[in-house]
Motif scaffolding. Structure first.
Motif, PDB file in Angstrom:
ATOM      1  N   ASN A 159       0.820  -1.210   0.000  1.00  0.00           N
ATOM      2  CA  ASN A 159       0.000   0.000   0.000  1.00  0.00           C
ATOM      3  C   ASN A 159       0.853   1.258   0.000  1.00  0.00           C
ATOM      4  O   ASN A 159       0.522   2.250  -0.659  1.00  0.00           O
ATOM      5  CB  ASN A 159      -0.940  -0.006   1.206  1.00  0.00           C
ATOM      6  N   VAL A 160       1.945   1.240   0.758  1.00  0.00           N
ATOM      7  CA  VAL A 160       2.862   2.381   0.748  1.00  0.00           C
ATOM      8  C   VAL A 160       3.425   2.585  -0.662  1.00  0.00           C
ATOM      9  O   VAL A 160       3.485   3.715  -1.164  1.00  0.00           O
ATOM     10  CB  VAL A 160       4.001   2.165   1.770  1.00  0.00           C
ATOM     11  N   ALA A 161       3.826   1.504  -1.317  1.00  0.00           N
ATOM     12  CA  ALA A 161       4.362   1.612  -2.672  1.00  0.00           C
ATOM     13  C   ALA A 161       3.318   2.165  -3.638  1.00  0.00           C
ATOM     14  O   ALA A 161       3.646   2.969  -4.528  1.00  0.00           O
ATOM     15  CB  ALA A 161       4.850   0.241  -3.149  1.00  0.00           C
ATOM     16  N   TYR A 162       2.068   1.756  -3.453  1.00  0.00           N
ATOM     17  CA  TYR A 162       1.004   2.288  -4.316  1.00  0.00           C
ATOM     18  C   TYR A 162       0.868   3.796  -4.141  1.00  0.00           C
ATOM     19  O   TYR A 162       0.791   4.548  -5.131  1.00  0.00           O
ATOM     20  CB  TYR A 162      -0.335   1.605  -4.009  1.00  0.00           C
ATOM     21  N   VAL A 163       0.833   4.271  -2.901  1.00  0.00           N
ATOM     22  CA  VAL A 163       0.683   5.712  -2.669  1.00  0.00           C
ATOM     23  C   VAL A 163       1.861   6.472  -3.270  1.00  0.00           C
ATOM     24  O   VAL A 163       1.686   7.507  -3.920  1.00  0.00           O
ATOM     25  CB  VAL A 163       0.533   6.024  -1.170  1.00  0.00           C
ATOM     26  N   TRP A 164       3.067   5.954  -3.081  1.00  0.00           N
ATOM     27  CA  TRP A 164       4.228   6.612  -3.687  1.00  0.00           C
ATOM     28  C   TRP A 164       4.107   6.664  -5.204  1.00  0.00           C
ATOM     29  O   TRP A 164       4.473   7.675  -5.836  1.00  0.00           O
ATOM     30  CB  TRP A 164       5.516   5.899  -3.287  1.00  0.00           C
ATOM     31  N   SER A 165       3.592   5.622  -5.816  1.00  0.00           N
ATOM     32  CA  SER A 165       3.466   5.622  -7.279  1.00  0.00           C
ATOM     33  C   SER A 165       2.511   6.707  -7.755  1.00  0.00           C
ATOM     34  O   SER A 165       2.740   7.338  -8.795  1.00  0.00           O
ATOM     35  CB  SER A 165       3.007   4.244  -7.772  1.00  0.00           C
ATOM     36  N   HIS A 180      -5.088  13.555   1.316  1.00  0.00           N
ATOM     37  CA  HIS A 180      -4.492  12.224   1.373  1.00  0.00           C
ATOM     38  C   HIS A 180      -2.994  12.295   1.097  1.00  0.00           C
ATOM     39  O   HIS A 180      -2.202  11.604   1.747  1.00  0.00           O
ATOM     40  CB  HIS A 180      -5.202  11.285   0.403  1.00  0.00           C
ATOM     41  N   TRP A 181      -2.606  13.114   0.151  1.00  0.00           N
ATOM     42  CA  TRP A 181      -1.177  13.299  -0.118  1.00  0.00           C
ATOM     43  C   TRP A 181      -0.485  13.876   1.121  1.00  0.00           C
ATOM     44  O   TRP A 181       0.573  13.399   1.539  1.00  0.00           O
ATOM     45  CB  TRP A 181      -0.995  14.265  -1.290  1.00  0.00           C
ATOM     46  N   ILE A 182      -1.072  14.912   1.694  1.00  0.00           N
ATOM     47  CA  ILE A 182      -0.421  15.619   2.800  1.00  0.00           C
ATOM     48  C   ILE A 182      -0.228  14.709   4.010  1.00  0.00           C
ATOM     49  O   ILE A 182       0.862  14.629   4.576  1.00  0.00           O
ATOM     50  CB  ILE A 182      -1.222  16.880   3.174  1.00  0.00           C
ATOM     51  N   VAL A 183      -1.293  14.029   4.431  1.00  0.00           N
ATOM     52  CA  VAL A 183      -1.186  13.182   5.626  1.00  0.00           C
ATOM     53  C   VAL A 183      -0.184  12.062   5.408  1.00  0.00           C
ATOM     54  O   VAL A 183       0.628  11.742   6.283  1.00  0.00           O
ATOM     55  CB  VAL A 183      -2.568  12.632   6.034  1.00  0.00           C
ATOM     56  N   PHE A 184      -0.210  11.464   4.219  1.00  0.00           N
ATOM     57  CA  PHE A 184       0.755  10.402   3.941  1.00  0.00           C
ATOM     58  C   PHE A 184       2.185  10.935   3.982  1.00  0.00           C
ATOM     59  O   PHE A 184       3.069  10.352   4.630  1.00  0.00           O
ATOM     60  CB  PHE A 184       0.478   9.760   2.583  1.00  0.00           C
ATOM     61  N   LEU A 185       2.426  12.054   3.308  1.00  0.00           N
ATOM     62  CA  LEU A 185       3.788  12.595   3.241  1.00  0.00           C
ATOM     63  C   LEU A 185       4.286  13.067   4.600  1.00  0.00           C
ATOM     64  O   LEU A 185       5.467  12.921   4.919  1.00  0.00           O
ATOM     65  CB  LEU A 185       3.834  13.747   2.232  1.00  0.00           C
ATOM     66  N   GLN A 186       3.401  13.602   5.413  1.00  0.00           N
ATOM     67  CA  GLN A 186       3.813  14.049   6.748  1.00  0.00           C
ATOM     68  C   GLN A 186       4.341  12.902   7.603  1.00  0.00           C
ATOM     69  O   GLN A 186       5.240  13.104   8.418  1.00  0.00           O
ATOM     70  CB  GLN A 186       2.629  14.710   7.471  1.00  0.00           C
ATOM     71  N   HIS A 187       3.776  11.711   7.419  1.00  0.00           N
ATOM     72  CA  HIS A 187       4.092  10.603   8.317  1.00  0.00           C
ATOM     73  C   HIS A 187       4.836   9.456   7.626  1.00  0.00           C
ATOM     74  O   HIS A 187       5.078   8.428   8.258  1.00  0.00           O
ATOM     75  CB  HIS A 187       2.806  10.098   8.965  1.00  0.00           C
ATOM     76  N   ALA A 188       5.194   9.652   6.371  1.00  0.00           N
ATOM     77  CA  ALA A 188       5.923   8.608   5.651  1.00  0.00           C
ATOM     78  C   ALA A 188       7.268   8.339   6.324  1.00  0.00           C
ATOM     79  O   ALA A 188       7.939   9.255   6.812  1.00  0.00           O
ATOM     80  CB  ALA A 188       6.139   9.035   4.198  1.00  0.00           C
ATOM     81  N   ALA A 189       7.659   7.089   6.344  1.00  0.00           N
ATOM     82  CA  ALA A 189       8.937   6.729   6.960  1.00  0.00           C
ATOM     83  C   ALA A 189      10.107   7.357   6.217  1.00  0.00           C
ATOM     84  O   ALA A 189      11.101   7.761   6.829  1.00  0.00           O
ATOM     85  CB  ALA A 189       9.076   5.208   6.993  1.00  0.00           C
TER      86      ALA A 189
END
Length: 294
Positions: A159-165, A180-189
């Motif tokens: 799922n992480v790879a999908y969001v990055w794609s 969705h972009w913002i929350v993911f990018l804020q907390h991405a490893a």
């Protein structure tokens, strides 16, 4: 503005009309209520498969688990800072089962159409990945610390790879994509990878068409305080102090005579509208509190 009157009228609205979940959320934020009481109310929407349904998303009336209510459940746990292990374990179990082979979660399943629903909750396929809700779900799961073992699980990494794609190859098309972009990018490893993408988001937020700055704009629009509902909201950097103050003043004016706040979209029924207004009323009160207006 009489701060006490705003809160008193909103409380009256919630106790006349709000779901138990939203009354518990109100109590947590404004009356010293417990996080555990909020989670107890949330559990009523969780199914044996670990997913959430039962009209937690008020315009999906089916009892079956759906992807977007997972996002809402995570939002509730995040706002009270309690990722209850049993609830989270159920969510993880459900997500393991619905993660698509190429990564990503669907927007909605066909089963939503078996019960009353708004037209946008209709699909002919169960196998199409969507950044909404995958981005926010993965962002909040990355933020929580209750179960960090999942960070190495295959379904999580897919799922992480999908969001990055999506982020690497597309542009956000509006508010629903943007959050969705913002929350993911804020907390991405991988913050080294996230920072250039956040810079791209910063440029996009500055475009005149991204954030609606007209306090009186009607229809399904997302205004300043939708993007920056709290002082520490990421998008607040793109909003001038004058615009912020105008929207805070407008937000107080928009409280209706019954004490609740309106919503800006059509709903599947009068009951669903009332349920949504309860959710939104708590959100509006949280915003006023965050900016020191309550």
């Amino acid at each position: 503005m009489n701060n006490g009157t705003v809160l008193e009228q909103a409380k009256s609205f919630l106790y006349k009309n709000g779901r138990l979940l939203d009354r518990r959320r109100y109590e947590y934020h404004f009356e010293g209520g417990s996080a555990e009481a909020v989670i107890d109310a949330l559990r009523a929407y969780q199914n044996p498969d670990g997913g959430f349904g039962n009209a937690l998303e008020a315009d999906i009336r089916c009892p079956y688990s759906q992807p977007v209510p997972i996002e809402m459940a995570l939002h509730v746990m995040d706002e009270v800072a309690l990722y209850a292990p049993d609830v989270l374990d159920g969510i993880i179990r459900y997500l393991r089962g619905i993660t698509l082979p190429g990564g990503g979660l669907p927007f909605v399943f066909r089963s939503a159409s078996e019960y009353p629903h708004m037209p946008w909750w209709k699909t002919d396929r169960d196998d199409v990945a969507s950044i909404n809700p995958t981005g926010l779900v993965m962002g909040l799961l990355s933020k929580q610390t209750t179960n960090t073992a999942i960070f190495e699980e295959h379904w999580f990494l897919k799922n992480v790879a999908y969001v990055w794609s999506v982020i690497d190859n597309e542009q956000p098309s509006g508010y629903q994509d943007g959050i969705h972009w913002i929350v993911f990018l804020q907390h991405a490893a991988d913050q080294e990878r996230a920072l250039p993408q956040l810079a791209k988001i910063d440029d996009w937020l500055q475009r005149p068409e991204t954030i609606e700055r007209d306090t009186e704009a009607e229809g399904y629009v997302h205004k300043v305080l939708d993007w920056a509902p709290a002082r520490n909201s990421y998008a607040a950097k793109a909003i001038a102090a004058d615009d912020l103050n105008l929207h805070l003043e407008a937000l107080v004016r928009q409280q209706q005579d019954d004490g609740g706040w309106p919503i800006c979209w059509p709903t599947v029924s009068p009951g669903a509208e009332t349920e949504w207004r309860g959710w939104v009323t708590v959100e509006r009160l949280k915003t006023l509190k965050s900016y020191g207006m309550l």
